[in-house]
Design an enzyme around this catalytic site. Structure first.
Site, mmCIF file in Angstrom:
data_model
loop_
_atom_site.group_PDB
_atom_site.id
_atom_site.type_symbol
_atom_site.label_atom_id
_atom_site.label_comp_id
_atom_site.label_asym_id
_atom_site.label_seq_id
_atom_site.Cartn_x
_atom_site.Cartn_y
_atom_site.Cartn_z
ATOM 1 N N ARG A 239 30.403 27.373 33.735
ATOM 2 C CA ARG A 239 30.049 26.439 34.488
ATOM 3 C C ARG A 239 28.827 27.652 35.189
ATOM 4 O O ARG A 239 29.926 28.762 35.619
ATOM 5 C CB ARG A 239 30.801 26.019 35.425
ATOM 6 N N GLU A 268 22.799 24.373 39.984
ATOM 7 C CA GLU A 268 21.454 23.230 38.927
ATOM 8 C C GLU A 268 20.827 22.415 39.726
ATOM 9 O O GLU A 268 21.437 22.069 41.006
ATOM 10 C CB GLU A 268 22.098 22.740 37.695
ATOM 11 N N HIS A 286 20.957 23.483 30.363
ATOM 12 C CA HIS A 286 22.565 23.246 30.657
ATOM 13 C C HIS A 286 22.516 21.722 29.233
ATOM 14 O O HIS A 286 22.911 21.129 29.345
ATOM 15 C CB HIS A 286 23.189 22.084 32.021
HETATM 16 C C1 DGY Z 1 30.102 19.661 29.517
HETATM 17 O O1 DGY Z 1 30.437 18.499 28.369
HETATM 18 O O2 DGY Z 1 30.878 19.355 30.372
HETATM 19 C C2 DGY Z 1 28.914 20.005 28.866
HETATM 20 O O3 DGY Z 1 28.731 20.671 29.956
HETATM 21 C C3 DGY Z 1 28.131 18.939 29.379
HETATM 22 O O4 DGY Z 1 26.951 19.759 27.922
#
Ligand code: DGY
Length: 321
Positions: A239, A268, A286
């Site tokens: 993240r 983001e 992402h």
């Molecule tokens: C998730 O599933 O948490 C991912 O970041 C999506 O790409």
């Protein structure tokens, strides 16, 4: 029962819900819903199939109404959902683990190679017509094979990356995980649990795989960059806020590290000004889990979680605070 899907997802999940007899409404908008739109849209829903960009808290759950039984996140991460708010309202929360482990680990390794071997920069250089013929010092990168990979957070994605790096590229793996030592992995590939400080000081490539929590926000910031080797490469597919992006910008500008590959950004969809101008970073939007197969599976699994919850069963991927 009524299911609200906050953005179009692969049809397979919609089919799974409709086959179970549910009435499914999908947002017609090709963008995330605003908070007000989300509140209006979920009113009366028994289940919400949410995206990681939907901030789901008590206010949204109350807007849905007391009949709401489940929020099924279309992601493995669930930091966008206030789990405590859901628990006090007896709303179940689920995610989509396991099925995206391989695709995210692949993407992380893709970034390791792309940054280490300067592949994206070389592509830009070639397309710009700058190539004048072979040169001894043109676009020199870092070897990847046999180097040390430091993994921060040894969950499923971290350990899958560890195996691929060790078995495919002969990398030495060290890891730091606040909660666990994985003896099986240690035996299987000779991985070694180390302190965070040792990992930062000794790794050639560092890949971050922790969930976003108040404790992991800015886990990697200036003091951590200062411990890294000048030749180190940082990869983040977890993240964005886990890495302090301003500190990353400064470390890259000062060449305190060799480079970085980020799939997730601190704010983001905004990128910290200055990052996009740098050559020593590869940035993806992402998309680490963005394969046709994985997105189909995420859709199916999110729908299966909803079906189970609405049948009064414990959904397979229930998450807890
Ligand atoms: C998730 O599933 O948490 C991912 O970041 C999506 O790409």
């Amino acid at each position: 029962m009524k299911i609200y899907v906050t953005r179009k997802i692969p049809q397979i999940g919609i089919d799974v819900l409709e086959k179970a007899g549910h009435e499914v409404e999908v947002s017609p908008l090709d963008r995330p819903l605003s908070r007000e739109e989300l509140k209006d849209a979920v009113a009366g829903a028994d289940g919400i199939l949410s995206q990681l960009v939907d901030q789901i808290d008590g206010e949204i759950l109350d807007a849905a109404g007391k009949q709401l039984k489940i929020v099924a996140n279309y992601a493995v991460g669930f930091d966008n959902i206030n789990i405590k708010d859901a628990q006090v309202r007896n709303v179940l929360v689920t995610n989509t683990p396991d099925i995206l482990t391989g695709s995210v680990a692949d993407h992380a390794f893709g970034l390791i190679l792309a940054v280490g071997r300067r592949i994206v920069e070389s592509d830009r250089f070639s397309r710009a017509g700058k190539y004048q013929g072979w040169q001894p010092f043109l676009l020199l990168g870092q070897d990847v094979s046999e180097k040390t990979l430091g993994i921060i957070g040894l969950g499923k994605i971290g350990s899958t990356l560890a195996r691929r790096a060790s078995k495919g590229f002969g990398m030495k793996v060290v890891y730091y995980d606040r909660d666990s030592v994985n003896k099986d992995l240690d035996q299987e590939i000779g991985a070694r649990a180390v302190s965070m400080e040792e990992l930062l000081k000794t790794s050639d490539f560092i890949s971050v795989h922790v969930p976003l929590t108040p404790e992991t926000k800015h886990l990697i910031s200036t003091p951590q960059f200062e411990l890294m080797k000048k030749t180190a490469v940082l990869i983040n597919t977890s993240r964005g806020p886990v890495v302090d992006e301003q500190a990353l910008l400064e470390a890259l500008q000062k060449q305190d590290i060799f480079g970085a590959g980020i799939d997730v950004w601190e704010h983001e969809p905004e990128l910290t000004p200055g990052l996009a101008e740098l050559e020593n970073i590869v940035i993806t939007p992402h998309t680490a889990s963005a394969t046709i197969e994985t997105r189909d599976n995420m859709s199916r699994v999110a729908a299966e979680n909803i079906n189970a919850a609405l049948k009064g069963q414990t959904p397979p991927n229930l998450v807890k605070s």
